[in-house]
Design a protein around this motif. Structure first.
Motif, PDB file in Angstrom:
ATOM      1  N   ILE A  42      35.735  39.816  33.236  1.00 29.12           N
ATOM      2  CA  ILE A  42      35.445  39.738  31.802  1.00 29.12           C
ATOM      3  C   ILE A  42      36.646  40.087  30.929  1.00 29.12           C
ATOM      4  CG2 ILE A  42      32.981  40.153  32.095  1.00 29.12           C
ATOM      5  CD1 ILE A  42      33.608  43.038  30.972  1.00 29.12           C
ATOM      6  N   SER A  43      37.679  40.679  31.531  1.00 29.28           N
ATOM      7  CA  SER A  43      38.839  41.092  30.753  1.00 29.28           C
ATOM      8  C   SER A  43      40.086  41.081  31.630  1.00 29.28           C
ATOM      9  CB  SER A  43      38.614  42.500  30.196  1.00 29.28           C
ATOM     10  OG  SER A  43      39.644  42.867  29.317  1.00 29.28           O
ATOM     11  N   VAL A  52      47.278  33.661  31.577  1.00 29.80           N
ATOM     12  CA  VAL A  52      45.829  33.852  31.644  1.00 29.80           C
ATOM     13  C   VAL A  52      45.101  32.668  31.026  1.00 29.80           C
ATOM     14  CG1 VAL A  52      43.920  35.382  31.081  1.00 29.80           C
ATOM     15  CG2 VAL A  52      46.185  36.347  31.512  1.00 29.80           C
ATOM     16  N   THR A  53      45.537  32.244  29.855  1.00 26.83           N
ATOM     17  CA  THR A  53      44.853  31.146  29.168  1.00 26.83           C
ATOM     18  C   THR A  53      44.981  29.830  29.925  1.00 26.83           C
ATOM     19  OG1 THR A  53      46.779  30.769  27.758  1.00 26.83           O
ATOM     20  CG2 THR A  53      45.054  32.185  26.879  1.00 26.83           C
ATOM     21  N   ALA A  54      46.019  29.692  30.736  1.00 25.32           N
ATOM     22  CA  ALA A  54      46.228  28.460  31.499  1.00 25.32           C
ATOM     23  C   ALA A  54      45.419  28.416  32.798  1.00 25.32           C
ATOM     24  CB  ALA A  54      47.714  28.296  31.823  1.00 25.32           C
ATOM     25  N   LYS A  63      38.158  38.245  27.861  1.00 28.26           N
ATOM     26  CA  LYS A  63      39.009  38.922  26.878  1.00 28.26           C
ATOM     27  C   LYS A  63      40.409  39.060  27.477  1.00 28.26           C
ATOM     28  CE  LYS A  63      35.281  41.925  26.227  1.00 28.26           C
ATOM     29  NZ  LYS A  63      34.797  43.288  26.196  1.00 28.26           N
ATOM     30  N   ILE A  64      41.413  38.714  26.691  1.00 28.18           N
ATOM     31  CA  ILE A  64      42.798  38.809  27.130  1.00 28.18           C
ATOM     32  C   ILE A  64      43.489  39.823  26.230  1.00 28.18           C
ATOM     33  CG2 ILE A  64      44.949  37.562  27.513  1.00 28.18           C
ATOM     34  CD1 ILE A  64      43.186  34.982  27.597  1.00 28.18           C
ATOM     35  N   SER A  73      39.753  51.268  27.474  1.00 28.53           N
ATOM     36  CA  SER A  73      38.603  51.839  26.769  1.00 28.53           C
ATOM     37  C   SER A  73      37.475  50.837  26.553  1.00 28.53           C
ATOM     38  CB  SER A  73      39.056  52.413  25.423  1.00 28.53           C
ATOM     39  OG  SER A  73      39.568  51.394  24.598  1.00 28.53           O
ATOM     40  N   ASP A  74      37.580  49.661  27.171  1.00 24.44           N
ATOM     41  CA  ASP A  74      36.531  48.639  27.047  1.00 24.44           C
ATOM     42  C   ASP A  74      35.278  49.109  27.785  1.00 24.44           C
ATOM     43  OD1 ASP A  74      34.841  46.410  27.251  1.00 24.44           O
ATOM     44  OD2 ASP A  74      36.509  45.015  27.442  1.00 24.44           O
TER      45      ASP A  74
END
Length: 93
Positions: A42-43, A52-54, A63-64, A73-74
């Motif tokens: 998830i992150s 990451v986006t590729a 989430k990046i 802290s997520d």
């Protein structure tokens, strides 16, 4: 009955981190059968967010972040997998 997904955060998305994402994506059905729950990234914490986006192995909802404090802290992350390389990284701290 399936349990709720296990939400993980990847710290590092180089060769090993992206490889883990590929393995989890490719073996999703098998892992689900064996574990009785989905493992969901998830992150991702990564200095080079373009990597990451590729990636075709991550959901668009991932989430990046480049901010280690925000990542750590997520409250949604249940398990952190640290895969950062080098000696001058936040992982050393």
């Amino acid at each position: 009955m399936s349990k709720a997904p296990l939400f993980i955060g990847l710290a590092g998305f180089g060769t090993v981190g992206s490889g883990l994402a590929e393995v989890l994506h490719t073996n999703k059905a098998s892992l689900m059968r064996r574990l009785g729950r989905e493992i969901k990234i998830i992150s991702v914490l990564e200095r080079d967010t373009a990597k990451v986006t590729a990636s075709p192995f991550l959901d668009k909802s991932v989430k990046i972040s480049t901010d280690i404090q925000a990542f750590c802290s997520d409250p949604d992350i249940q398990l952190v997998v640290e895969l950062m390389g080098g000696i001058e990284t936040p992982a050393k701290l």
